[in-house]
Design a protein around this motif. Structure first.
Motif, short mmCIF file in Angstrom:
data_model
loop_
_atom_site.label_atom_id
_atom_site.label_comp_id
_atom_site.label_asym_id
_atom_site.label_seq_id
_atom_site.Cartn_x
_atom_site.Cartn_y
_atom_site.Cartn_z
N ASN A 74 0.80 -1.22 0.00
CA ASN A 74 0.00 0.00 0.00
C ASN A 74 0.83 1.27 0.00
O ASN A 74 0.35 2.33 -0.43
N PHE A 78 3.74 1.40 -3.72
CA PHE A 78 2.73 2.27 -4.33
C PHE A 78 3.20 3.71 -4.46
O PHE A 78 3.07 4.32 -5.53
N SER A 154 1.56 0.79 -9.82
CA SER A 154 1.12 1.33 -8.54
C SER A 154 -0.32 0.92 -8.24
O SER A 154 -0.67 0.62 -7.10
N THR A 155 -1.15 0.88 -9.28
CA THR A 155 -2.53 0.46 -9.10
C THR A 155 -2.61 -1.01 -8.70
O THR A 155 -3.39 -1.38 -7.82
N SER A 157 -0.32 -2.75 -7.14
CA SER A 157 0.18 -2.88 -5.77
C SER A 157 -0.89 -2.49 -4.76
O SER A 157 -1.12 -3.18 -3.77
N MET A 158 -1.58 -1.38 -5.04
CA MET A 158 -2.63 -0.92 -4.13
C MET A 158 -3.79 -1.91 -4.10
O MET A 158 -4.40 -2.14 -3.05
#
Length: 347
Positions: A74, A78, A154-155, A157-158
């Motif tokens: 997060n 991210f 990043s998306t 991972s989040m």
């Protein structure tokens, strides 16, 4: 959860992606250029240590490694990827890539939580992805490949962090404030060596940069993430992630209003689809109420209406073992009253 309570939870949780949508304007307008790791470090570690000082609770047992994993997904991965995409893409386009998150969450929820995706969620996620495609493909000539890859990573991972956050929940007696503090601190500590090795000493900061970092650490991170993790604990992972399009919508509006970025009618149509998917993703249709077969063991025992026969009583052990006798007694009283013409419905 009542409809009014759920609406309040959704509204508070939605403030998080709205706040994150302002990240891109702040990054491009106030912060030092080409320092994504330092920016991520200041944002995460400052907010994490502040919340940790307020919560005054440390992880215990397995939550040391769980907090580290959640912090890595997060925050630790991210944030750097998010800021890398923010530096290399126009604000609205960098954020709109994040609206593919609901589709990723649907797949991960099926894999990790064993939840079969509902058709309405699949449709909402697909419409959100279509809106993303309309915006990104229209501006393909202005896109940077590394920036797009960083935004998508990043998306992802989040999304993984969101699903695991719901899967693991929170330790007993620990609130969202402490859980947020653990993740931000762990993520910030993971980012620190990368920032030092890749970017060297911290840059000199003017008043605008100092104010930008303070906003990102306090409002955009500490407050927003507390609201986000609180919402994940009360909503489904898919429902929370379908609030994600509010971030690109906010970024696009700010990019147009503050940075003079142009938006074509085609792109506006894509953003309208993303907003519609956000609204549709929050709608839930509940049944009229639990049937007899859906009643939990602690619910009141079903009582037969006149002319209706109860199923054979269950005789078990524990605190409910005397219930069958009470059920039979109430049924006998109703039957005797019916024969005498007594109106038990008014009793």
């Amino acid at each position: 959860m009542s409809a009014h309570h759920r609406a309040a939870v959704v509204a508070l949780t939605a403030l998080a992606p709205v706040s994150w949508g302002t990240t891109y304007v702040v990054t491009t307008e106030f912060l030092p250029p080409e320092r994504p790791l330092f920016t991520a470090l200041v944002r995460a570690l400052t907010a994490g240590l502040l919340l940790l000082a307020v919560a005054r609770v440390l992880p215990r047992g397995a939550w040391w490694w769980k907090a580290a994993v959640l912090g890595a997904l997060n925050i630790g991965a991210f944030f750097p990827l998010l800021f890398l995409s923010a530096y290399r893409l126009p604000g609205g386009l960098a954020a709109v890539v994040g609206s593919v998150g609901p589709l990723l969450v649907l797949g991960l929820s099926a894999l990790l939580l064993g939840r079969r995706p509902a058709l309405r969620d699949v449709l909402a996620g697909t419409v959100a992805a279509l809106g993303v495609s309309m915006v990104v493909l229209k501006a393909a000539g202005a896109l940077d490949a590394l920036g797009v890859a960083a935004a998508f990573a990043s998306t992802a991972s989040m999304a993984a962090g969101t699903v695991l956050t719901q899967k693991w929940g929170r330790p007993e007696g620990v609130g969202p404030l402490a859980l947020t503090a653990w993740q931000l601190t762990a993520g910030g500590l993971l980012i620190a060596p990368l920032a030092i090795l890749a970017e060297g000493a911290p840059p000199a900061l003017d008043a605008g940069a100092a104010g930008g970092y303070a906003y990102l650490a306090l409002v955009n991170t500490a407050v927003a993430y507390c609201l986000w993790f609180r919402g994940i604990g009360r909503l489904t992972a898919t429902q929370a992630t379908l609030l994600g399009p509010l971030s690109p919508l906010t970024a696009a509006v700010l990019g147009w209003a503050a940075l003079g970025e142009s938006l074509t009618a085609f792109q506006l149509g894509g953003m309208a689809l993303a907003f519609g998917a956000t609204v549709a993703g929050q709608l839930r249709w509940s049944s009229a109420g639990p049937t007899r077969r859906q009643l939990a063991p602690h619910d009141l025992a079903p009582v037969a209406l006149p002319g209706e026969r109860l199923p054979a009583p269950h005789i078990g052990t524990g605190p409910h073992q005397r219930r069958p006798a009470s059920v039979l007694a109430v049924g006998a009283r109703r039957e005797a009253g019916r024969r005498r013409g007594h109106n038990w419905s008014a009793s």
